[in-house]
Design a protein around this motif. Structure first.
Motif, PDB file in Angstrom:
ATOM      1  N   GLY A  83     110.531 -37.002  46.817  1.00 42.96           N
ATOM      2  CA  GLY A  83     111.503 -36.062  46.277  1.00 42.96           C
ATOM      3  C   GLY A  83     112.026 -35.035  47.247  1.00 42.96           C
ATOM      4  N   GLY A  84     111.497 -35.012  48.456  1.00 48.33           N
ATOM      5  CA  GLY A  84     112.001 -34.061  49.433  1.00 48.33           C
ATOM      6  C   GLY A  84     113.385 -34.466  49.926  1.00 48.33           C
ATOM      7  N   GLY A  85     114.003 -33.570  50.676  1.00 49.90           N
ATOM      8  CA  GLY A  85     115.320 -33.859  51.210  1.00 49.90           C
ATOM      9  C   GLY A  85     116.035 -32.599  51.640  1.00 49.90           C
ATOM     10  N   LEU A  86     117.312 -32.752  51.892  1.00 48.24           N
ATOM     11  CA  LEU A  86     118.163 -31.637  52.306  1.00 48.24           C
ATOM     12  C   LEU A  86     118.910 -31.089  51.101  1.00 48.24           C
ATOM     13  CD1 LEU A  86     119.571 -29.920  54.516  1.00 48.24           C
ATOM     14  CD2 LEU A  86     121.220 -31.807  54.759  1.00 48.24           C
ATOM     15  N   VAL A  87     118.873 -29.786  50.936  1.00 50.18           N
ATOM     16  CA  VAL A  87     119.549 -29.153  49.813  1.00 50.18           C
ATOM     17  C   VAL A  87     120.153 -27.839  50.289  1.00 50.18           C
ATOM     18  CG1 VAL A  87     117.448 -27.984  49.011  1.00 50.18           C
ATOM     19  CG2 VAL A  87     119.304 -28.461  47.394  1.00 50.18           C
ATOM     20  N   GLN A  88     121.260 -27.458  49.685  1.00 50.33           N
ATOM     21  CA  GLN A  88     121.898 -26.196  50.046  1.00 50.33           C
ATOM     22  C   GLN A  88     121.168 -25.020  49.400  1.00 50.33           C
ATOM     23  OE1 GLN A  88     126.050 -26.482  48.972  1.00 50.33           O
ATOM     24  NE2 GLN A  88     126.556 -27.582  50.846  1.00 50.33           N
ATOM     25  N   PRO A  89     121.278 -23.860  49.991  1.00 50.76           N
ATOM     26  CA  PRO A  89     120.674 -22.666  49.360  1.00 50.76           C
ATOM     27  C   PRO A  89     121.193 -22.501  47.932  1.00 50.76           C
ATOM     28  CG  PRO A  89     121.328 -22.167  51.596  1.00 50.76           C
ATOM     29  CD  PRO A  89     121.852 -23.549  51.312  1.00 50.76           C
ATOM     30  N   GLY A  90     120.270 -22.168  47.046  1.00 51.63           N
ATOM     31  CA  GLY A  90     120.612 -22.056  45.636  1.00 51.63           C
ATOM     32  C   GLY A  90     120.437 -23.339  44.856  1.00 51.63           C
ATOM     33  N   GLY A  91     120.212 -24.430  45.549  1.00 54.82           N
ATOM     34  CA  GLY A  91     120.057 -25.723  44.899  1.00 54.82           C
ATOM     35  C   GLY A  91     118.652 -25.959  44.372  1.00 54.82           C
ATOM     36  N   SER A  92     118.455 -27.162  43.847  1.00 50.23           N
ATOM     37  CA  SER A  92     117.181 -27.525  43.232  1.00 50.23           C
ATOM     38  C   SER A  92     116.693 -28.864  43.762  1.00 50.23           C
ATOM     39  CB  SER A  92     117.337 -27.623  41.711  1.00 50.23           C
ATOM     40  OG  SER A  92     117.712 -26.380  41.157  1.00 50.23           O
ATOM     41  N   LEU A  93     115.385 -29.010  43.742  1.00 47.45           N
ATOM     42  CA  LEU A  93     114.734 -30.288  44.030  1.00 47.45           C
ATOM     43  C   LEU A  93     113.514 -30.409  43.146  1.00 47.45           C
ATOM     44  CD1 LEU A  93     114.646 -30.633  47.942  1.00 47.45           C
ATOM     45  CD2 LEU A  93     115.940 -32.063  46.361  1.00 47.45           C
ATOM     46  N   ARG A  94     113.139 -31.645  42.877  1.00 48.48           N
ATOM     47  CA  ARG A  94     111.917 -31.896  42.129  1.00 48.48           C
ATOM     48  C   ARG A  94     111.020 -32.794  42.956  1.00 48.48           C
ATOM     49  NH1 ARG A  94     110.854 -35.564  36.780  1.00 48.48           N
ATOM     50  NH2 ARG A  94     109.309 -34.251  35.749  1.00 48.48           N
ATOM     51  N   LEU A  95     109.874 -32.284  43.324  1.00 51.33           N
ATOM     52  CA  LEU A  95     108.899 -33.069  44.065  1.00 51.33           C
ATOM     53  C   LEU A  95     107.955 -33.770  43.091  1.00 51.33           C
ATOM     54  CD1 LEU A  95     107.911 -30.606  46.930  1.00 51.33           C
ATOM     55  CD2 LEU A  95     109.830 -32.219  46.820  1.00 51.33           C
ATOM     56  N   SER A  96     107.550 -34.962  43.466  1.00 51.68           N
ATOM     57  CA  SER A  96     106.607 -35.733  42.657  1.00 51.68           C
ATOM     58  C   SER A  96     105.406 -36.112  43.515  1.00 51.68           C
ATOM     59  CB  SER A  96     107.265 -37.004  42.123  1.00 51.68           C
ATOM     60  OG  SER A  96     108.383 -36.700  41.324  1.00 51.68           O
ATOM     61  N   CYS A  97     104.279 -36.250  42.844  1.00 49.17           N
ATOM     62  CA  CYS A  97     103.060 -36.697  43.512  1.00 49.17           C
ATOM     63  C   CYS A  97     102.389 -37.710  42.601  1.00 49.17           C
ATOM     64  CB  CYS A  97     102.133 -35.525  43.769  1.00 49.17           C
ATOM     65  SG  CYS A  97     100.510 -35.989  44.424  1.00 49.17           S
ATOM     66  N   ALA A  98     102.088 -38.860  43.163  1.00 46.25           N
ATOM     67  CA  ALA A  98     101.394 -39.901  42.420  1.00 46.25           C
ATOM     68  C   ALA A  98     100.065 -40.186  43.092  1.00 46.25           C
ATOM     69  CB  ALA A  98     102.243 -41.162  42.357  1.00 46.25           C
ATOM     70  N   ALA A  99      99.022 -40.242  42.298  1.00 46.25           N
ATOM     71  CA  ALA A  99      97.681 -40.499  42.821  1.00 46.25           C
ATOM     72  C   ALA A  99      97.230 -41.906  42.476  1.00 46.25           C
ATOM     73  CB  ALA A  99      96.689 -39.492  42.249  1.00 46.25           C
ATOM     74  N   SER A 100      96.572 -42.507  43.401  1.00 50.38           N
ATOM     75  CA  SER A 100      95.965 -43.814  43.133  1.00 50.38           C
ATOM     76  C   SER A 100      94.460 -43.686  43.297  1.00 50.38           C
ATOM     77  CB  SER A 100      96.519 -44.877  44.087  1.00 50.38           C
ATOM     78  OG  SER A 100      96.229 -44.537  45.425  1.00 50.38           O
ATOM     79  N   GLU A 101      93.730 -44.435  42.501  1.00 49.82           N
ATOM     80  CA  GLU A 101      92.274 -44.417  42.522  1.00 49.82           C
ATOM     81  C   GLU A 101      91.729 -43.024  42.240  1.00 49.82           C
ATOM     82  OE1 GLU A 101      90.723 -46.233  46.034  1.00 49.82           O
ATOM     83  OE2 GLU A 101      92.220 -47.813  46.023  1.00 49.82           O
ATOM     84  N   PHE A 102      92.478 -42.245  41.480  1.00 43.85           N
ATOM     85  CA  PHE A 102      92.057 -40.874  41.169  1.00 43.85           C
ATOM     86  C   PHE A 102      92.798 -40.406  39.930  1.00 43.85           C
ATOM     87  CE2 PHE A 102      89.999 -37.002  42.377  1.00 43.85           C
ATOM     88  CZ  PHE A 102      90.839 -35.972  41.971  1.00 43.85           C
ATOM     89  N   THR A 103      92.055 -39.823  39.009  1.00 45.80           N
ATOM     90  CA  THR A 103      92.666 -39.239  37.818  1.00 45.80           C
ATOM     91  C   THR A 103      92.521 -37.733  37.912  1.00 45.80           C
ATOM     92  OG1 THR A 103      92.139 -41.167  36.474  1.00 45.80           O
ATOM     93  CG2 THR A 103      92.617 -39.125  35.320  1.00 45.80           C
ATOM     94  N   PHE A 104      93.599 -37.028  37.657  1.00 41.41           N
ATOM     95  CA  PHE A 104      93.605 -35.581  37.826  1.00 41.41           C
ATOM     96  C   PHE A 104      92.764 -34.839  36.789  1.00 41.41           C
ATOM     97  CE2 PHE A 104      96.107 -35.917  41.294  1.00 41.41           C
ATOM     98  CZ  PHE A 104      97.473 -36.065  41.136  1.00 41.41           C
ATOM     99  N   ASP A 105      92.468 -35.481  35.686  1.00 43.21           N
ATOM    100  CA  ASP A 105      91.742 -34.805  34.611  1.00 43.21           C
ATOM    101  C   ASP A 105      90.459 -34.153  35.122  1.00 43.21           C
ATOM    102  OD1 ASP A 105      92.491 -37.041  31.814  1.00 43.21           O
ATOM    103  OD2 ASP A 105      93.639 -35.474  32.794  1.00 43.21           O
TER     104      ASP A 105
END
Length: 122
Positions: free
Chosen positions: A7-29
């Motif tokens: 989800g990273g990238g180039l964005v102008q000031p004032g803009g928005s981004l949404r980062l995502s993280c996916a885990a494998s072999e691991f549950t966040f609970d």
């Protein structure tokens, strides 16, 4: 355990981004999970984290009111919604999981992703 950010990238000031993280072999609970960032020439800092035990969220002062951390419906996904981005938000953002956490300034994760670059520039 593998954490993969996207989800990273180039964005102008004032803009928005949404980062995502996916885990494998691991549950966040039951664990603390969160986001860190490292800007060029600076030390890595905690941005936000969440306790999956009670849902408490924590933010570094510089992003309060602009960033929102959340979990996905899948138990092994994590998001960081970033709004009103500023040039000083430019950094590599890392997903992190596990480890002791008593707030964002004291979070010491066991596991780290490889990072995704966020560049805020006009």
């Amino acid at each position: 355990v593998q954490l993969v950010e996207s989800g990273g990238g180039l964005v102008q000031p004032g803009g928005s981004l949404r980062l995502s993280c996916a885990a494998s072999e691991f549950t966040f609970d039951g664990y603390a999970i969160g986001w860190f960032r490292q800007a060029p020439g600076k030390e890595r800092e905690g941005v936000s984290c969440i306790s999956t035990s009670d849902g408490s969220t924590y933010y570094v002062d510089s992003v309060k009111g602009r960033f929102t951390i959340s979990r996905g419906n899948a138990k092994n996904t994590l998001y960081l919604q970033m709004n009103s981005l500023k040039p000083e938000d430019t950094a590599v953002y890392y997903c992190a999981a596990g480890g002791p956490m008593y707030g964002i300034s004291s979070y010491d994760p066991f596991y780290w992703g490889q990072g995704t670059l966020v560049t805020v520039s006009s």
